[in-house]
Scaffold this motif. Sequence first.
Motif, PDB file in Angstrom:
ATOM      1  N   THR A  71       0.703  -1.252  -0.040  1.00 29.69           N
ATOM      2  CA  THR A  71       0.024   0.136  -0.115  1.00 29.69           C
ATOM      3  C   THR A  71       0.766   1.226  -0.048  1.00 29.69           C
ATOM      4  N   ASP A  72       0.406   2.378  -0.580  1.00 28.46           N
ATOM      5  CA  ASP A  72       0.866   3.622  -0.441  1.00 28.46           C
ATOM      6  C   ASP A  72       2.336   3.851  -0.820  1.00 28.46           C
ATOM      7  N   PHE A  73       2.661   3.846  -1.915  1.00 28.03           N
ATOM      8  CA  PHE A  73       3.973   4.097  -2.561  1.00 28.03           C
ATOM      9  C   PHE A  73       3.758   4.478  -4.045  1.00 28.03           C
ATOM     10  N   ASP A  74       4.851   5.050  -4.313  1.00 28.29           N
ATOM     11  CA  ASP A  74       4.593   5.935  -5.642  1.00 28.29           C
ATOM     12  C   ASP A  74       4.618   4.924  -7.024  1.00 28.29           C
ATOM     13  N   VAL A  75       3.884   5.106  -8.002  1.00 25.69           N
ATOM     14  CA  VAL A  75       3.881   4.584  -9.236  1.00 25.69           C
ATOM     15  C   VAL A  75       4.178   5.520 -10.154  1.00 25.69           C
ATOM     16  N   ARG A  76       5.295   5.492 -10.888  1.00 27.16           N
ATOM     17  CA  ARG A  76       5.783   6.761 -11.715  1.00 27.16           C
ATOM     18  C   ARG A  76       4.982   6.495 -13.100  1.00 27.16           C
ATOM     19  N   LEU A  77       3.939   7.223 -13.446  1.00 23.86           N
ATOM     20  CA  LEU A  77       3.216   6.970 -14.746  1.00 23.86           C
ATOM     21  C   LEU A  77       3.904   7.489 -15.956  1.00 23.86           C
ATOM     22  N   GLN A  78       4.538   8.690 -15.726  1.00 29.45           N
ATOM     23  CA  GLN A  78       5.229   9.408 -16.798  1.00 29.45           C
ATOM     24  C   GLN A  78       6.259  10.288 -16.200  1.00 29.45           C
ATOM     25  N   ASP A  79       7.565  10.469 -16.733  1.00 33.30           N
ATOM     26  CA  ASP A  79       8.689  11.417 -16.295  1.00 33.30           C
ATOM     27  C   ASP A  79       8.593  12.900 -16.806  1.00 33.30           C
ATOM     28  N   VAL A  80       8.052  13.143 -17.981  1.00 30.15           N
ATOM     29  CA  VAL A  80       7.924  14.554 -18.443  1.00 30.15           C
ATOM     30  C   VAL A  80       6.591  14.647 -18.799  1.00 30.15           C
ATOM     31  N   PRO A  81       5.709  15.669 -18.572  1.00 26.38           N
ATOM     32  CA  PRO A  81       5.940  15.999 -17.094  1.00 26.38           C
ATOM     33  C   PRO A  81       5.500  15.058 -16.273  1.00 26.38           C
ATOM     34  N   LEU A  82       6.165  15.314 -15.113  1.00 32.52           N
ATOM     35  CA  LEU A  82       6.251  14.048 -14.135  1.00 32.52           C
ATOM     36  C   LEU A  82       4.881  13.849 -13.265  1.00 32.52           C
ATOM     37  N   THR A  83       4.401  12.496 -13.644  1.00 38.07           N
ATOM     38  CA  THR A  83       3.203  12.311 -13.126  1.00 38.07           C
ATOM     39  C   THR A  83       3.489  10.715 -12.154  1.00 38.07           C
ATOM     40  N   ASN A  84       3.308  11.107 -10.721  1.00 38.70           N
ATOM     41  CA  ASN A  84       3.334   9.982  -9.888  1.00 38.70           C
ATOM     42  C   ASN A  84       2.072   9.835  -9.131  1.00 38.70           C
ATOM     43  N   ARG A  85       1.484   8.574  -9.113  1.00 37.46           N
ATOM     44  CA  ARG A  85       0.381   8.236  -8.365  1.00 37.46           C
ATOM     45  C   ARG A  85       0.602   7.316  -7.112  1.00 37.46           C
ATOM     46  N   ARG A  86      -0.270   7.469  -6.074  1.00 34.28           N
ATOM     47  CA  ARG A  86       0.093   6.747  -5.006  1.00 34.28           C
ATOM     48  C   ARG A  86      -1.258   5.768  -4.813  1.00 34.28           C
ATOM     49  N   PRO A  87      -1.297   4.771  -5.656  1.00 36.38           N
ATOM     50  CA  PRO A  87      -2.454   3.863  -5.305  1.00 36.38           C
ATOM     51  C   PRO A  87      -2.611   3.317  -4.017  1.00 36.38           C
ATOM     52  N   ASP A  88      -3.976   3.128  -3.606  1.00 38.46           N
ATOM     53  CA  ASP A  88      -4.350   2.456  -2.451  1.00 38.46           C
ATOM     54  C   ASP A  88      -3.735   1.284  -1.960  1.00 38.46           C
ATOM     55  N   ALA A  89      -3.694   0.400  -3.177  1.00 41.76           N
ATOM     56  CA  ALA A  89      -2.954  -1.033  -3.125  1.00 41.76           C
ATOM     57  C   ALA A  89      -2.391  -1.139  -4.653  1.00 41.76           C
ATOM     58  N   VAL A  90      -1.171  -1.736  -4.364  1.00 42.80           N
ATOM     59  CA  VAL A  90      -0.586  -2.106  -5.859  1.00 42.80           C
ATOM     60  C   VAL A  90       0.017  -3.532  -5.749  1.00 42.80           C
ATOM     61  N   LEU A  91      -0.331  -4.411  -6.919  1.00 43.63           N
ATOM     62  CA  LEU A  91       0.436  -5.413  -7.107  1.00 43.63           C
ATOM     63  C   LEU A  91       1.391  -5.374  -8.198  1.00 43.63           C
ATOM     64  N   TYR A  92       2.786  -5.816  -7.682  1.00 44.28           N
ATOM     65  CA  TYR A  92       3.779  -5.384  -8.580  1.00 44.28           C
ATOM     66  C   TYR A  92       4.916  -6.789  -8.601  1.00 44.28           C
ATOM     67  N   VAL A 125     -10.523  10.081 -13.677  1.00 46.49           N
ATOM     68  CA  VAL A 125      -9.173  10.392 -13.827  1.00 46.49           C
ATOM     69  C   VAL A 125      -8.240   9.338 -13.888  1.00 46.49           C
ATOM     70  N   LYS A 126      -7.814   8.599 -12.578  1.00 42.15           N
ATOM     71  CA  LYS A 126      -7.211   7.663 -12.704  1.00 42.15           C
ATOM     72  C   LYS A 126      -7.318   6.426 -13.392  1.00 42.15           C
ATOM     73  N   VAL A 127      -8.585   6.105 -13.553  1.00 35.44           N
ATOM     74  CA  VAL A 127      -8.972   4.965 -14.334  1.00 35.44           C
ATOM     75  C   VAL A 127      -8.119   5.220 -15.824  1.00 35.44           C
ATOM     76  N   ASP A 128      -8.331   6.609 -16.300  1.00 27.81           N
ATOM     77  CA  ASP A 128      -7.761   6.766 -17.826  1.00 27.81           C
ATOM     78  C   ASP A 128      -6.201   6.766 -17.427  1.00 27.81           C
ATOM     79  N   GLN A 129      -5.875   7.404 -16.540  1.00 27.38           N
ATOM     80  CA  GLN A 129      -4.134   7.374 -16.455  1.00 27.38           C
ATOM     81  C   GLN A 129      -3.710   6.137 -16.224  1.00 27.38           C
ATOM     82  N   TYR A 130      -4.196   4.994 -15.454  1.00 30.32           N
ATOM     83  CA  TYR A 130      -3.641   3.715 -15.189  1.00 30.32           C
ATOM     84  C   TYR A 130      -3.670   3.077 -16.717  1.00 30.32           C
ATOM     85  N   ALA A 131      -4.681   3.096 -17.335  1.00 31.23           N
ATOM     86  CA  ALA A 131      -5.111   2.454 -18.559  1.00 31.23           C
ATOM     87  C   ALA A 131      -4.200   2.851 -19.567  1.00 31.23           C
ATOM     88  N   LYS A 132      -4.096   4.017 -19.673  1.00 31.02           N
ATOM     89  CA  LYS A 132      -3.007   4.597 -20.726  1.00 31.02           C
ATOM     90  C   LYS A 132      -1.476   4.237 -20.328  1.00 31.02           C
TER      91      LYS A 132
END
Length: 188
Positions: A71-92, A125-132
């Motif tokens: 839970t609660d750590f950054d996922v870097r979706l893109q570098d420029v411009p920077l987009t970091n999200r902190r999903p509530d739960a992440v399977l990695y 918003v996050k649905v679109d960002q995570y899918a893309k």
Amino acid sequence: MTAGTVAPAWMHEQVTAEQYGSWPEEQCAGIEIVDGMVVARPRASKRHNRRARILANALDAAAGPDWNADTDFDVRLQDVPLTNRRPDAVLYRADTIDVTPTRPEHVLLVAEVVSPGSETTDRIVKVDQYAKSGITFYWRIEQAATGVPLVYTHVLDPATRAYRDGDVFTGVIKVSAPFPVEIDLGQL
């Protein structure tokens, strides 16, 4: 912040990946970065945090040795411009546990627990960002009028880079993908 308090300058200026990487974890914990700008996240309730933790623990237990859930750590979706999200739960992927930043190609599933103030962000918003960004599974946990949560599952259509609606669960989540898992939602 209280009325009359001035936000620090770093909350009003576009942030680069290099700048963000130099910040201490305490500074990063309550924020996300969207298009280079700091977005403060509302403080989560104990119930919200418990739901995220129980979900992550169940995924971790079911995933086997190749995957970790947390839970609660950054996922870097893109570098420029920077987009970091902190999903509530992440399977990695387990072999990326020491890789920073965590990137979408390391992630199989993200889950968001919808709270007051996060409805639009978590539902649209996050649905679109995570899918893309190519994350295969997105789960959204909402509070039902009965008190037992509803879990909406979404699966990525790689051709369109958009999510298709999956099943909606109340009572028990029982899925075979990304791997077999059964979670009693009464625990959430």
